[in-house]
Write an enzyme that holds these catalytic residues in place. Structure first.
Site, PDB file in Angstrom:
ATOM      1  N   VAL A 176      62.200  30.982  57.940  1.00 19.85           N
ATOM      2  CA  VAL A 176      61.670  31.266  56.611  1.00 19.85           C
ATOM      3  C   VAL A 176      61.986  32.710  56.242  1.00 19.85           C
ATOM      4  O   VAL A 176      61.820  33.626  57.051  1.00 19.85           O
ATOM      5  CB  VAL A 176      60.133  31.053  56.559  1.00 19.85           C
ATOM      6  N   CYS A 177      62.456  32.892  55.019  1.00 21.91           N
ATOM      7  CA  CYS A 177      62.567  34.229  54.417  1.00 21.91           C
ATOM      8  C   CYS A 177      62.082  34.076  52.980  1.00 21.91           C
ATOM      9  O   CYS A 177      61.420  33.087  52.658  1.00 21.91           O
ATOM     10  CB  CYS A 177      63.987  34.800  54.534  1.00 21.91           C
ATOM     11  N   GLY A 178      62.395  34.999  52.112  1.00 21.43           N
ATOM     12  CA  GLY A 178      61.923  34.906  50.733  1.00 21.43           C
ATOM     13  C   GLY A 178      62.392  33.662  50.018  1.00 21.43           C
ATOM     14  O   GLY A 178      61.611  32.944  49.400  1.00 21.43           O
ATOM     15  N   GLY A 226      64.899  31.484  51.649  1.00 18.04           N
ATOM     16  CA  GLY A 226      65.458  30.552  52.630  1.00 18.04           C
ATOM     17  C   GLY A 226      66.973  30.635  52.707  1.00 18.04           C
ATOM     18  O   GLY A 226      67.579  30.126  53.645  1.00 18.04           O
ATOM     19  N   ALA A 234      59.588  31.329  51.477  1.00 15.83           N
ATOM     20  CA  ALA A 234      58.145  31.523  51.317  1.00 15.83           C
ATOM     21  C   ALA A 234      57.774  31.948  49.896  1.00 15.83           C
ATOM     22  O   ALA A 234      56.649  31.706  49.451  1.00 15.83           O
ATOM     23  CB  ALA A 234      57.643  32.571  52.316  1.00 15.83           C
TER      24      ALA A 234
END
Length: 145
Positions: free
Chosen positions: A61-63, A65, A105
């Site tokens: 997960v990152c800001g 994806g 996220a």
């Protein structure tokens, strides 16, 4: 299954909720952290753990994806799919045999994230699917066949 999970610092709370949920589904998790602002580093670590079979699958997960998806796909033997809906989460494994899914996220609510993880982990690759020749070509190109 043993699931590798990692994120960038912005997705820590999201990741923690996913880890708890994955464990509630009956899977073991390995947390690859979230403290490195260079999200590629955690994506490489998760990709390597999954490609080496230390873990069965991965969730990143990152800001959005996108970044962790690109980074994880640089690891030979890691096949990451960015998922935004249930159908993509299912097809990531069913027809594309992705061993990692990625999410954003900042663009995916946690309840949807849980649904995506559940669908992905609940699927098994169909080795008789029409996608097999397509995947074989990817593996040939990569040199993993």
């Amino acid at each position: 299954m043993k699931i590798a999970v990692g994120c960038d610092p912005n997705a820590e709370a999201f990741k923690r909720e996913l880890i708890t949920y994955i464990q509630e589904l009956g899977h073991e998790t390995e947390d690859f952290g979230s403290t490195d602002s260079i999200y590629a580093n955690v994506a490489f670590a998760v990709g390597e753990a999954v490609a080496s079979k230390k873990c069965d699958r991965g969730v990143l997960v990152c800001g959005t994806g996108i970044g962790v998806c690109i980074a994880a796909n640089k690891v030979k033997g890691a096949y990451a799919a960015l998922v935004n809906n249930v159908y993509q989460a299912q097809r990531a494994e069913l027809s594309n045999h992705a061993n990692i899914i990625t999410m954003g996220a900042q663009v995916t609510g946690i309840e949807l994230g849980k649904c995506l993880v559940k669908e992905y982990l609940g699927c098994e690759f169909d080795s008789k699917s029409r996608s097999v020749p397509k995947l074989k070509r990817i593996y040939e190109y990569e040199g993993t066949v």
